[in-house]
Design an enzyme around this catalytic site. Structure first.
Site, PDB file in Angstrom:
ATOM      1  CE  LYS A 173      -1.603  47.623  51.630  1.00 41.35           C
ATOM      2  NZ  LYS A 173      -0.904  47.335  50.375  1.00 41.35           N
TER       3      LYS A 173
HETATM    4  N1  GLU Z   1      -1.371  49.539  47.571  1.00 44.69           N
HETATM    5  C1  GLU Z   1      -0.360  49.409  46.550  1.00 44.69           C
HETATM    6  C2  GLU Z   1       0.528  48.210  46.820  1.00 44.69           C
HETATM    7  O1  GLU Z   1       0.113  47.281  47.476  1.00 44.69           O
HETATM    8  C3  GLU Z   1       0.422  50.681  46.329  1.00 44.69           C
HETATM    9  C4  GLU Z   1       1.143  51.212  47.512  1.00 44.69           C
HETATM   10  C5  GLU Z   1       1.747  52.594  47.258  1.00 44.69           C
HETATM   11  O2  GLU Z   1       1.628  53.112  46.179  1.00 44.69           O
HETATM   12  O3  GLU Z   1       2.322  53.116  48.205  1.00 44.69           O
HETATM   13  O4  GLU Z   1       1.614  48.114  46.332  1.00 44.69           O
END
Ligand code: GLU
Length: 423
Positions: free
Chosen positions: A112
């Site tokens: 992240k």
């Molecule tokens: N931000 C989204 C999540 O928390 C998507 C992450 C992604 O598509 O890699 O799942």
């Protein structure tokens, strides 16, 4: 358990993740000894992002990219632009991605990123400079085979386009597979924008059926009216449910006969927020969790379902569109009160599932129709929720613990099979 020197304990998102791991440990048998590998991120990068503002001054922003686990494949996870972003939060969000990708059996680890910024306070040009400089700073740890960012709270397809372009400019060739959630003409996938909300709906409908909760006329409260909350609300309303309360950062709207969602979406586009929309009336924000409704969908930020909320909430089903909305102690109370929670790592996994499809399509340079995307996503989501439901039944545990058992087993077996370098 040993604590990381750079993280203070307390009521934080990361400590909530550690509490969740503690709850799964007793179910892991021999693998329990290996759980420490998930109690720390593999790699965490903190970067300084200087941005020249429109008035000529230079402002510095804090940026992060955390790769929690790369055991099962490249890192995967969004980038958050929000004023409360810090290392602790990004670590927790990266760890939830590790669990989510493994629970869905996607061939990714968890990562992240985030920048501590209020994007609504920047002009479009300033936002572009910020996104590009952030990408340059994390450039050496991302890549289609290394770590693939995507949108999260405060970011969108345009920001992914700038990230993809910056990475490609540095590489000297166009590399679409470095981020997902891009605009469709730049290698983005059809269906990606709506995927997270759709996944909340699919898993929610499935579990509602299992607990014999009738959706027709069911009352629903939604926190957050972004991509996730608005799409989930629309799909439930199409199935006959009444969305009676919606909260965003600007206001809490209540209308017992059901809010007209199409009109609200138009209103939000014009005004940037839901405040002032009629005929729904505005109530105090604190009253949100006291509303009598069958289903609550927290689809904004983490840590909102506290012990106090868990004790008083009048719901049968909670669908976690957000990441980490429920504190562990609140989880225990909800379990005692027999309120079912579809946990974030399954409930909101539609987004990363279609991100996976986007990455596969980019690598193959061959694109699928929206119907193909939705059908494939439905199969993956339904199988995942059924496996989790079955595990919870066998082990007599919550759906969250069941999802963690399945995910941790997959990760820790992979870890064991890979061995510990240098051996
Ligand atoms: N931000 C989204 C999540 O928390 C998507 C992450 C992604 O598509 O890699 O799942």
């Amino acid at each position: 358990m040993n604590h990381l020197s750079y993280i203070h304990q307390g009521n934080t998102a990361w400590s909530n993740f550690l509490d969740q791991l503690d709850r799964v440990a007793p179910y892991l048998n021999d693998l329990q000894d290996r759980l420490d590998t998930l109690r720390r991120p593999k790699r965490a990068l903190i970067v300084d992002i200087p941005v020249e503002m429109n008035d000529g001054t230079i402002k510095h922003f804090e940026g992060f990219r955390v790769q929690h686990s790369l055991t099962r494949g490249p890192g995967k996870g969004g980038v958050r632009f929000h004023p409360n972003v810090d290392l602790n939060e990004v670590m927790a969000l990266s760890a939830w991605m590790t669990i989510k990708c493994a629970a869905l059996n996607l061939p990714f680890g968890g990562a992240k990123g985030g920048v501590r910024v209020d994007p609504s306070k920047l002009s479009k040009r300033e936002l572009e400079r910020l996104a590009r400089r952030y990408t340059s700073e994390i450039n050496f740890i991302i890549g289609p085979q290394k770590d693939i960012p995507a949108p999260d709270v405060g970011t969108n397809p345009q920001i992914m386009a700038w990230m993809m372009d910056t990475y490609s400019m540095n590489a000297g060739s166009t590399i679409t597979g470095v981020v997902t959630g891009k605009p469709v003409h730049l290698g983005g996938s059809l269906g990606r924008v709506k995927a997270t909300g759709r996944g909340v709906y699919i898993t929610g409908m499935d579990v509602a059926k299992k607990i014999q909760l009738e959706i027709n006329q069911a009352r629903i409260c939604v926190q957050g009216f972004g991509n996730v909350g608005s799409e989930a609300a629309a799909l439930f309303a199409q199935s006959g449910a009444k969305v009676i309360c919606i909260q965003d950062h600007s206001a809490t709207l209540y209308q017992p006969e059901g809010i007209d969602l199409e009109l609200l979406v138009q209103y939000q586009k014009q005004h940037g927020a839901i405040k002032g929309f009629s005929p729904a009336h505005e109530i105090a924000n604190a009253l949100f969790w006291d509303i009598e409704a069958e289903i609550f969908i927290p689809a904004a930020l983490e840590g909102v379902i506290t012990e106090q909320v868990a004790q008083s909430i009048k719901a049968k089903l909670i669908l976690e569109g957000a990441n980490g909305p429920t504190l562990s102690k609140a989880d225990d109370i909800l379990a005692q009160r027999q309120i079912t929670i579809v946990p974030d790592v399954i409930c909101n996994a539609g987004g990363v599932t279609v991100s996976y499809f986007e990455w596969v399509q980019d690598l193959a340079s061959y694109f699928w129709t929206e119907d193909e995307i939705n059908q494939r996503m439905d199969v993956i989501m339904r199988n995942a929720i059924n496996d989790v439901w079955e595990k919870a039944r066998q082990q007599n545990c919550s759906l969250r613990t069941a999802a963690y058992i399945l995910a941790c087993e997959r990760i820790l077996i992979a870890r064991k099979e890979r061995g510990t370098y240098p051996g």
